[in-house]
Design an enzyme around this catalytic site. Structure first.
Site, mmCIF file in Angstrom:
data_model
loop_
_atom_site.group_PDB
_atom_site.id
_atom_site.type_symbol
_atom_site.label_atom_id
_atom_site.label_comp_id
_atom_site.label_asym_id
_atom_site.label_seq_id
_atom_site.Cartn_x
_atom_site.Cartn_y
_atom_site.Cartn_z
ATOM 1 N N GLU A 32 0.811 -1.216 0.000
ATOM 2 C CA GLU A 32 0.000 0.000 0.000
ATOM 3 C C GLU A 32 0.847 1.270 0.000
ATOM 4 O OE1 GLU A 32 -3.909 -1.937 2.227
ATOM 5 O OE2 GLU A 32 -2.670 -0.482 3.308
ATOM 6 N N GLU B 279 -6.466 -7.731 -1.257
ATOM 7 C CA GLU B 279 -6.966 -7.668 0.120
ATOM 8 C C GLU B 279 -8.426 -7.257 0.143
ATOM 9 O OE1 GLU B 279 -5.113 -5.298 3.105
ATOM 10 O OE2 GLU B 279 -3.080 -5.876 2.508
#
Length: 661
Positions: free
Chosen positions: A154, A307
């Protein structure tokens, strides 16, 4: 290698998630093996936050524990998505290199104690990241368990330190070439900001009043490029030792730090994370919004949901649970829109640490729980969908998305703090989703000719090339809806002179905006067609366009609010206020009808989501998700891959994957 090569290696679509065995002991590992088999897990992401274990001191690596777990997973039929752990440097690194710690815009230097405690512009950090990526790739690059490389986690951490300032100046020299060009681009004649040496140029740190808007947007562009460069350094270090595909998980859809279009081009496989902000129908729409953006970034290639949470919904200042059945519905929502599987964070819910309460496939309650039963049901469903691997999704409508326009709305001194980038973008996609239409996202400079309808909801900044591309799209037969406050500035954040938007787009729309009038927070205006607007209004004149709705009161009374212009063989529509959701949905429905865009499966009622995946050999599959409380009869019964038999109806909350005829 592509996403298809991953599914070939797995023997079907991916199912699994982040796995952190270092948090547990041997009896738990044995239970994990048995429960992963039960849940049909075939891919585990490892090592994302393991730097302190992998490199306990600078230059000394310990891979023995990771060796054992990779071998154990491989023996259990689980492939590995191996991460570089660079999103969370260990304490020894920050003690040795305190200059690598991030600094906020107000000058506060952060300390170790969380993740993302680094400055990506730090030479020490970049060197350490390359070294550990190379060491991992050299050891595991051709391991038979390895299916995918996962760089970092991320990306999106920014820094305003002196190292970032030096890198920013290097970037500015490359972009602008000279101080004169920089001063012109930033309009530094205002407020006596003219720079006479490069050393005077700083990041847009905390200051007395408004920061320079050109400087602000360029700082975002700099960091977007710097983030890509740090990823590519690790990717290239890996590629020297391994032929497996390399990715990183983009954080969508609200990541403000990335140029996602440019980043996606550097990924072997586009992968991303998604956590909804609501339950029910709104949550399902958010899943579709995210998934369509991911698919669009992939540019026709398959992509992968890296995710999601089994029971994680970010609702303001609290995290609430998902509704029963959402594990399957949300997973299939992503797969319907092109994902090559459904992964989660994480496999086993942590018993300690900063994310103790983040949901997982195996919750604190253990396998005898609703969550794990839904996970097992979902794993069994995904295992039945292997024939979808490699198939794609086709859309005939698009929503325009430009990071430059997003960053422009972060600048100081704008006309209204309610000029939000994401809300109109999500609203446009939601109206298309409610109408049963699958939509792509596209950049204003992309080839738009394959779309019958294009919506430009939030392009405050619009470059000359983007404006000209939109003009050509309409002239060539497209239907374009442009919404308020579009094209007010060019790509240097200079105001458009002579009226808004940019001249080529004004030509296609047949209008010229002379004045903007933001509305008060609670103000709501009525248009002549009975629809209602909020947030914004504009004084505009028609220059060839016809007025379809007018303002009814105030200084704008009788002035055009909604216009249509027939230009070339297409139509350019302009909406100068933000309509209420219902009114906006009705307008989008009208545009879809005029553009000849029908729902994926027109005979299904509202609330039943339908997306079609297409294979290169002509096969197709309809993924259906019933978000209503009614049993819905299927107008064309077909074989359902989830049940293995013909489906004639879809119960409330149920899903089906039908082979097309």
């Amino acid at each position: 290698m592509t996403a298809r090569s991953i599914t070939d290696r797995l023997g079907g679509l991916a199912f699994g998630g982040d796995y952190n065995p270092e948090q547990w002991d041997e009896p738990v590992w044995k239970e994990d093996d048995e429960l992963m088999r039960r849940a049909r897990v075939n891919l585990a992401t490892m090592g994302v936050f393991s730097w302190a274990l992998l490199e306990p001191e600078e230059g000394r690596y310990d891979f023995t524990w990771l060796d054992a777990h990779i071998e154990r997973l491989h023996a259990n039929g689980v492939a590995v998505d191996l991460a570089t752990p660079t999103a969370s440097p260990p304490p020894w690194f920050t003690l040795a290199h305190p200059e690598a710690l991030a600094v906020r815009a107000d000058g506060t230097r952060l300390v170790h104690g969380s993740r993302d405690t680094y400055c990506l512009a730090s030479p020490a950090y970049r060197s350490a990241a390359r070294r550990i990526a190379s060491a991992l790739a050299e050891r595991y690059g051709d391991h038979p368990a390895l299916a995918l490389w996962h760089v970092h986690n991320e990306y999106g951490t920014l820094c305003w330190c002196d190292q970032a300032a030096a890198a920013f100046r290097v970037w500015l020299r490359a972009r602008h070439g000279s101080l004169d060009a920089l001063n012109e681009a930033w309009g530094t004649a205002f407020w006596s900001q003219r720079y006479t040496s490069w050393e005077q140029v700083l990041p847009p740190r905390a200051t007395q009043y408004h920061k320079n808007p050109g400087q602000t947007v360029d700082f975002h562009r700099f960091w977007a490029d710097e983030i890509i460069a740090t990823y590519c350094e690790q990717r290239d270090a890996i590629r020297r030792h391994s032929d497996r595909p390399v990715t990183t998980n983009l954080m969508l859809p609200y990541d403000l730090r990335l140029n996602v279009w440019a980043f996606a081009r550097e990924l072997d496989v586009v992968s991303s994370d998604q956590y909804p902000n609501a339950n029910g129908l709104d949550g399902a729409a958010h899943v579709a919004y995210y998934a369509d953006r991911s698919r669009s970034l992939a540019g026709g290639r398959p992509w992968l949901l890296m995710e999601q949470g089994t029971s994680t919904v970010y609702d303001g200042d609290q995290v609430i649970g998902k509704e029963p059945g959402d594990v399957l519905r949300h997973s299939l929502g992503h797969i319907a829109r092109g994902s090559e599987g459904a992964l989660f964070f994480q496999w086993r819910q942590s018993r300690a640490g900063a994310e103790t309460w983040h949901s997982a496939m195996l919750p604190h309650a253990g396998p005898d729980s609703r969550i794990f039963r839904e996970v097992t049901q979902t794993g069994e469903a995904v295992a039945r969908l292997g024939e979808l691997a490699g198939s794609t999704v086709t859309a005939r409508a698009a929503v325009l998305d430009d990071p430059d326009a997003m960053w422009a709305l972060e600048a100081d001194g704008l006309q209204s703090s309610r000029l939000d980038y994401h809300a109109p973008l999500a609203g446009a996609h939601r109206a298309l989703w409610d109408a049963g239409v699958t939509a792509d996202f596209a950049h204003p400079k992309h080839d738009l000719s394959r779309y019958r309808l294009v919506v430009a909801p939030s392009l405050f900044l619009l470059s000359d090339k983007g404006a000209e591309n939109l003009r050509r799209y309409v002239e060539g037969g497209g239907t374009l809806l442009v919404q308020h406050a579009t094209g007010y500035v060019d790509d240097r954040m200079h105001a458009r002179l002579g009226g808004y938007p940019a001249a080529p787009l004004r030509e296609a729309l047949g209008i010229r905006v002379e004045e903007h009038r933001p509305l008060r927070t609670q103000e709501r205006i009525t248009l002549s067609d009975g629809s209602h607007g909020t947030v914004w209004s504009e004084s505009l004149r028609t220059e060839g366009a016809e007025t379809l709705a007018a303002y009814t009161h105030g200084m704008l009374a009788d002035g055009p609010a909604l216009t249509r212009h027939r230009f070339g063989t297409g139509q350019g529509w302009y909406l100068s206020t933000r309509l209420d959701d219902a009114d906006y949905g009705a307008l989008v429905g009208r545009l879809l009808k005029e553009a000849g865009v029908e729902p994926e499966l027109p005979d299904l009622p509202a609330g039943v989501e339908a997306v079609t995946r297409h294979a290169a050999d002509g096969r197709r599959w309809h993924v259906l998700i019933n978000h209503t409380t009614d049993t819905v009869p299927l107008p064309d019964p077909a074989h359902d891959l989830l049940t293995g038999r013909a489906a004639h109806e879809l119960p409330p909350g149920a899903c089906a994957v039908l082979r097309g005829h």
